[in-house]
Design a protein around this motif. Sequence first.
Motif, PDB file in Angstrom:
ATOM      1  N   ALA A 175     -22.549  71.849 -18.269  1.00  0.00           N
ATOM      2  CA  ALA A 175     -23.662  72.797 -18.368  1.00  0.00           C
ATOM      3  C   ALA A 175     -23.739  73.541 -17.040  1.00  0.00           C
ATOM      4  O   ALA A 175     -24.138  72.969 -16.014  1.00  0.00           O
ATOM      5  N   VAL A 176     -23.317  74.812 -17.036  1.00  0.00           N
ATOM      6  CA  VAL A 176     -23.257  75.606 -15.806  1.00  0.00           C
ATOM      7  C   VAL A 176     -24.562  76.372 -15.662  1.00  0.00           C
ATOM      8  O   VAL A 176     -24.899  77.209 -16.502  1.00  0.00           O
ATOM      9  N   PRO A 177     -25.334  76.110 -14.580  1.00  0.00           N
ATOM     10  CA  PRO A 177     -26.619  76.805 -14.411  1.00  0.00           C
ATOM     11  C   PRO A 177     -26.413  78.287 -14.116  1.00  0.00           C
ATOM     12  O   PRO A 177     -25.459  78.679 -13.431  1.00  0.00           O
ATOM     13  N   LEU A 178     -27.308  79.102 -14.635  1.00  0.00           N
ATOM     14  CA  LEU A 178     -27.233  80.551 -14.462  1.00  0.00           C
ATOM     15  C   LEU A 178     -28.472  81.053 -13.743  1.00  0.00           C
ATOM     16  O   LEU A 178     -29.592  80.639 -14.053  1.00  0.00           O
ATOM     17  N   THR A 179     -28.268  81.949 -12.772  1.00  0.00           N
ATOM     18  CA  THR A 179     -29.395  82.674 -12.198  1.00  0.00           C
ATOM     19  C   THR A 179     -29.764  83.789 -13.168  1.00  0.00           C
ATOM     20  O   THR A 179     -29.036  84.070 -14.130  1.00  0.00           O
ATOM     21  N   TRP A 180     -30.895  84.433 -12.906  1.00  0.00           N
ATOM     22  CA  TRP A 180     -31.282  85.563 -13.775  1.00  0.00           C
ATOM     23  C   TRP A 180     -30.223  86.657 -13.720  1.00  0.00           C
ATOM     24  O   TRP A 180     -29.894  87.269 -14.743  1.00  0.00           O
ATOM     25  N   ALA A 181     -29.655  86.875 -12.522  1.00  0.00           N
ATOM     26  CA  ALA A 181     -28.611  87.898 -12.385  1.00  0.00           C
ATOM     27  C   ALA A 181     -27.380  87.518 -13.207  1.00  0.00           C
ATOM     28  O   ALA A 181     -26.749  88.374 -13.843  1.00  0.00           O
ATOM     29  N   ASP A 182     -27.027  86.231 -13.204  1.00  0.00           N
ATOM     30  CA  ASP A 182     -25.898  85.781 -14.017  1.00  0.00           C
ATOM     31  C   ASP A 182     -26.212  85.938 -15.507  1.00  0.00           C
ATOM     32  O   ASP A 182     -25.366  86.382 -16.291  1.00  0.00           O
ATOM     33  N   TYR A 183     -27.432  85.546 -15.873  1.00  0.00           N
ATOM     34  CA  TYR A 183     -27.853  85.542 -17.279  1.00  0.00           C
ATOM     35  C   TYR A 183     -27.748  86.936 -17.885  1.00  0.00           C
ATOM     36  O   TYR A 183     -27.244  87.122 -18.996  1.00  0.00           O
ATOM     37  N   THR A 184     -28.178  87.929 -17.118  1.00  0.00           N
ATOM     38  CA  THR A 184     -28.132  89.305 -17.626  1.00  0.00           C
ATOM     39  C   THR A 184     -26.783  89.970 -17.330  1.00  0.00           C
ATOM     40  O   THR A 184     -26.238  90.684 -18.168  1.00  0.00           O
ATOM     41  N   GLY A 185     -26.230  89.700 -16.133  1.00  0.00           N
ATOM     42  CA  GLY A 185     -24.975  90.352 -15.737  1.00  0.00           C
ATOM     43  C   GLY A 185     -23.794  89.932 -16.594  1.00  0.00           C
ATOM     44  O   GLY A 185     -22.890  90.741 -16.859  1.00  0.00           O
ATOM     45  N   LEU A 186     -23.786  88.688 -17.043  1.00  0.00           N
ATOM     46  CA  LEU A 186     -22.707  88.207 -17.901  1.00  0.00           C
ATOM     47  C   LEU A 186     -22.979  88.471 -19.383  1.00  0.00           C
ATOM     48  O   LEU A 186     -22.183  88.081 -20.241  1.00  0.00           O
ATOM     49  N   GLY A 187     -24.107  89.117 -19.661  1.00  0.00           N
ATOM     50  CA  GLY A 187     -24.416  89.492 -21.046  1.00  0.00           C
ATOM     51  C   GLY A 187     -24.963  88.364 -21.904  1.00  0.00           C
ATOM     52  O   GLY A 187     -25.059  88.497 -23.123  1.00  0.00           O
ATOM     53  N   TYR A 188     -25.358  87.251 -21.259  1.00  0.00           N
ATOM     54  CA  TYR A 188     -25.827  86.115 -22.042  1.00  0.00           C
ATOM     55  C   TYR A 188     -27.244  86.322 -22.588  1.00  0.00           C
ATOM     56  O   TYR A 188     -27.679  85.582 -23.470  1.00  0.00           O
ATOM     57  N   ASP A 189     -27.956  87.302 -22.057  1.00  0.00           N
ATOM     58  CA  ASP A 189     -29.289  87.594 -22.586  1.00  0.00           C
ATOM     59  C   ASP A 189     -29.207  88.200 -23.990  1.00  0.00           C
ATOM     60  O   ASP A 189     -30.221  88.330 -24.674  1.00  0.00           O
ATOM     61  N   LYS A 190     -27.996  88.554 -24.429  1.00  0.00           N
ATOM     62  CA  LYS A 190     -27.810  89.096 -25.784  1.00  0.00           C
ATOM     63  C   LYS A 190     -27.532  87.982 -26.801  1.00  0.00           C
ATOM     64  O   LYS A 190     -27.471  88.236 -27.995  1.00  0.00           O
ATOM     65  N   ARG A 191     -27.353  86.753 -26.320  1.00  0.00           N
ATOM     66  CA  ARG A 191     -27.049  85.643 -27.211  1.00  0.00           C
ATOM     67  C   ARG A 191     -28.300  84.810 -27.497  1.00  0.00           C
ATOM     68  O   ARG A 191     -29.289  84.884 -26.765  1.00  0.00           O
ATOM     69  N   THR A 192     -28.241  84.011 -28.539  1.00  0.00           N
ATOM     70  CA  THR A 192     -29.349  83.131 -28.877  1.00  0.00           C
ATOM     71  C   THR A 192     -29.482  82.034 -27.836  1.00  0.00           C
ATOM     72  O   THR A 192     -28.489  81.403 -27.459  1.00  0.00           O
TER      73      THR A 192
END
Length: 419
Positions: free
Chosen positions: A328-345
Amino acid sequence: MRSAARQKSALAVTATALLALAAPLLTTTEAAAASVSTWDKVAQCEASGNWSINTGNGYYGGLQISMSTWRAFGGTAYASRPDLATKQQQILTGEKILAGQGEGAWPSCGPAAHLGSDHTDPYPAGPTYPNPSSLASGTLVKSPNGPAVKVMVSGSGVPVAASDVTPDKYDLSKIVLIEDAAFRALPSVPPSGTVIHDQAGGAARYVVVDDAALPISAADWTADGYDQRADMGVPTAWLQAAVQRTVGNGRVVMDQSGSDPARYVMLNGSALHISAAEWTANGYNTRTLMGVPGDWLHAAAARQIGNGTIVKAADADPTVYVMAGGVAVPLTWADYTGLGYDKRTLEQAPGTYLKAAAAKAAPVDGTMLLSPESNVVWQVVGGRKKAMTADQFGPGKLSFDDVVGVPTAFTAKLPTVTA
């Protein structure tokens, strides 16, 4: 019903209605029914086809019925005035007036529409179909409005494919028609806990959980008590698809045998252990607990969450993770949005499970990683990372769809394979 003759008819209508009620065996030579199209002609003549008309002239609706006539012939069972009733309700009341007074109740418009010579039931009763809940499992059913066929299985209507008919020995000459609405409303999946097998034959047995079919091992068949349940045949094509499906995310499960007290929650095909503290603290105890085959559960508990799954703890911890090779790799907010994961469930998992997954040293071998600082795709080998080449990807080879985007800090901490 607005002419002088109509008025005389209206005065006599109450006596006529009472006579009809008191002497039901009396008959009339007048017509007692007319088709909807004929009633439409009467309405066009009387009210320009406006079934809701109320001009204040003492006559109402498409057939221009007076209130005394409406009451005498039971129209108030539908609405307080004719114009407030539906077209069908006005016609049904008109049928009673026609039976009692004949087409002369509409002196001009009745004869003009040939009301007295129609004799057609405007709303004939349709065929009576059985309630599907009364049908035995194995009964083939269809709607009179389409070609689709379903087979009843524990109150559900499981779709039958054309390819199922011959191998599953379904006799299409024995199809039972049911109401279209009832046909469409049938659940397409048997209830969870139903034991099923391929209608075409074979020794394999499965249990339905959500819309998935879970295999029952030979050991579980008796140890879990599945041999005590009804064993239902299902269409081959449906079963093949159900075997490929996974139990729904968030479903809480346990070993059906009851020998293992552990509880798990499902996430993308993986069974995640729920600690005793989390059982109540995170509300898992309020969900429906479903027993599943023990061997299937052990395999699901050993299965890591799919790469690229975005997940957070079911508790108040706001940390969001991306799963990569069991880590389980922790994500910062910048990672969460920059890697496009905010588009996933964003899924949820027990916090203790995530903490253990985050503490793992490295993803399993073969996991492919990509960090935003470069275009290098790394493959994990023995806890280290090895740069991959473009010729490793393509048809029949590895796919870029399986590469997991992770923060630079995560790949940086993995030693690099230099040789």
